[in-house]
Design a protein around this motif. Sequence first.
Motif, PDB file in Angstrom:
ATOM      1  N   PRO A 102       0.800  -1.227   0.000  1.00  0.00           N
ATOM      2  CA  PRO A 102       0.000   0.000   0.000  1.00  0.00           C
ATOM      3  C   PRO A 102       0.833   1.278   0.000  1.00  0.00           C
ATOM      4  N   ALA A 103       1.974   1.239   0.656  1.00  0.00           N
ATOM      5  CA  ALA A 103       2.848   2.413   0.673  1.00  0.00           C
ATOM      6  C   ALA A 103       4.305   1.967   0.757  1.00  0.00           C
ATOM      7  N   ILE A 104       5.169   2.725   0.104  1.00  0.00           N
ATOM      8  CA  ILE A 104       6.605   2.555   0.263  1.00  0.00           C
ATOM      9  C   ILE A 104       7.115   3.863   0.854  1.00  0.00           C
ATOM     10  N   VAL A 105       7.679   3.770   2.040  1.00  0.00           N
ATOM     11  CA  VAL A 105       8.150   4.952   2.752  1.00  0.00           C
ATOM     12  C   VAL A 105       9.661   5.056   2.586  1.00  0.00           C
ATOM     13  N   VAL A 106      10.109   6.172   2.049  1.00  0.00           N
ATOM     14  CA  VAL A 106      11.536   6.392   1.844  1.00  0.00           C
ATOM     15  C   VAL A 106      12.077   7.187   3.026  1.00  0.00           C
ATOM     16  N   CYS A 107      13.034   6.590   3.715  1.00  0.00           N
ATOM     17  CA  CYS A 107      13.674   7.235   4.853  1.00  0.00           C
ATOM     18  C   CYS A 107      14.885   8.017   4.350  1.00  0.00           C
ATOM     19  N   CYS A 108      14.833   9.325   4.497  1.00  0.00           N
ATOM     20  CA  CYS A 108      15.903  10.206   4.040  1.00  0.00           C
ATOM     21  C   CYS A 108      16.585  10.833   5.258  1.00  0.00           C
ATOM     22  N   ALA A 109      17.758  11.412   5.006  1.00  0.00           N
ATOM     23  CA  ALA A 109      18.453  12.099   6.094  1.00  0.00           C
ATOM     24  C   ALA A 109      19.269  13.255   5.542  1.00  0.00           C
ATOM     25  N   GLU A 110      19.334  14.327   6.306  1.00  0.00           N
ATOM     26  CA  GLU A 110      20.156  15.469   5.950  1.00  0.00           C
ATOM     27  C   GLU A 110      21.620  15.139   6.256  1.00  0.00           C
ATOM     28  N   ALA A 149       2.110  -3.844   9.409  1.00  0.00           N
ATOM     29  CA  ALA A 149       3.387  -4.524   9.212  1.00  0.00           C
ATOM     30  C   ALA A 149       4.320  -3.691   8.337  1.00  0.00           C
ATOM     31  N   SER A 150       5.581  -4.088   8.310  1.00  0.00           N
ATOM     32  CA  SER A 150       6.574  -3.339   7.547  1.00  0.00           C
ATOM     33  C   SER A 150       7.702  -4.257   7.100  1.00  0.00           C
ATOM     34  N   ALA A 151       8.456  -3.768   6.127  1.00  0.00           N
ATOM     35  CA  ALA A 151       9.654  -4.468   5.658  1.00  0.00           C
ATOM     36  C   ALA A 151      10.675  -3.415   5.278  1.00  0.00           C
ATOM     37  N   LEU A 152      11.742  -3.323   6.049  1.00  0.00           N
ATOM     38  CA  LEU A 152      12.786  -2.337   5.800  1.00  0.00           C
ATOM     39  C   LEU A 152      13.863  -2.949   4.917  1.00  0.00           C
ATOM     40  N   THR A 153      14.227  -2.242   3.870  1.00  0.00           N
ATOM     41  CA  THR A 153      15.269  -2.715   2.965  1.00  0.00           C
ATOM     42  C   THR A 153      16.202  -1.565   2.602  1.00  0.00           C
ATOM     43  N   THR A 154      17.451  -1.915   2.307  1.00  0.00           N
ATOM     44  CA  THR A 154      18.414  -0.905   1.857  1.00  0.00           C
ATOM     45  C   THR A 154      18.898  -1.178   0.437  1.00  0.00           C
ATOM     46  N   LEU A 155      18.352  -2.183  -0.226  1.00  0.00           N
ATOM     47  CA  LEU A 155      18.802  -2.502  -1.579  1.00  0.00           C
ATOM     48  C   LEU A 155      18.637  -1.324  -2.536  1.00  0.00           C
ATOM     49  N   ILE A 179      10.937   1.467   3.223  1.00  0.00           N
ATOM     50  CA  ILE A 179      10.121   0.633   4.102  1.00  0.00           C
ATOM     51  C   ILE A 179       8.766   0.389   3.449  1.00  0.00           C
ATOM     52  N   ALA A 180       8.508  -0.872   3.085  1.00  0.00           N
ATOM     53  CA  ALA A 180       7.190  -1.247   2.577  1.00  0.00           C
ATOM     54  C   ALA A 180       6.237  -1.345   3.770  1.00  0.00           C
ATOM     55  N   VAL A 181       5.048  -0.780   3.626  1.00  0.00           N
ATOM     56  CA  VAL A 181       4.107  -0.682   4.734  1.00  0.00           C
ATOM     57  C   VAL A 181       2.734  -1.175   4.304  1.00  0.00           C
ATOM     58  N   GLY A 182       2.099  -1.966   5.162  1.00  0.00           N
ATOM     59  CA  GLY A 182       0.749  -2.434   4.876  1.00  0.00           C
ATOM     60  C   GLY A 182       0.259  -3.381   5.943  1.00  0.00           C
ATOM     61  N   TYR A 183      -0.997  -3.738   5.855  1.00  0.00           N
ATOM     62  CA  TYR A 183      -1.540  -4.725   6.784  1.00  0.00           C
ATOM     63  C   TYR A 183      -1.084  -6.119   6.339  1.00  0.00           C
ATOM     64  N   PRO A 184      -0.667  -6.967   7.283  1.00  0.00           N
ATOM     65  CA  PRO A 184      -0.122  -8.273   6.903  1.00  0.00           C
ATOM     66  C   PRO A 184      -1.188  -9.209   6.365  1.00  0.00           C
TER      67      PRO A 184
END
Length: 215
Positions: A102-110, A149-155, A179-184
């Motif tokens: 349902p969503a892919i959350v991109v974790c960014c940093a300064e 639920a979630s799945a964190l990846t760095t690929l 981070i892929a996000v959704g209900y399991p």
Amino acid sequence: MDVVDAMRTTGTCRYFSGDPVPEEVLLSAFDAARFAPQGGNRQPVRWVVVRDAERKRRLRDWYLEPWKAYLKGIGTGDIQVGTLPKVVTDADHFAEHLDEAPAIVVCCAELDGLHPTDHALGRLSVVGGASIYPTAQNFCLALRAQGVASALTTLLCGYEPQVKELLGIPDGMITAAHIAVGYPAHGFPTRLSRTPVEDIVFSETYGTPLAPSGA
């Protein structure tokens, strides 16, 4: 939800139901994630929530390239995915269907908000991540507390220039995780497989087990 229960059951989800995750659920998780420790309280983490189908397909296509290269290196000959351990076949399914989360959350940093203290040691610098990944894990735990639920990846971090262009991420920012996000689709794990604590915790010197009091 008890915080220890959340830590013990926040596994990597590779099968999502497809039901949308409401904005208020995501915002609640982001709100809680902010309180992770970070160097100098610089708060460098920023997030991009990707729901658009075409953008998610682009992310999936980029993800598949390094994943399939990794998969090809497992075993020898014409090995079939179906003959591999379940964890690998599940990961392959996740890669093939990443865009269906349902969503892919991109974790960014300064970059200016990170302060690595190990860059002169002649090895891979990792300290800068201490101001990023605790926040990412807080986000996953806060989702878990709400049944998400979630799945964190760095690929996908290897495709940072393409991802930044796709999502309009400005200069001075890095992509640290996706981070892929959704209900399991199949619920949450009741027990995660991890190395026993007695094998990873030492007393005074490396290799000397830390024993319980009175042992």
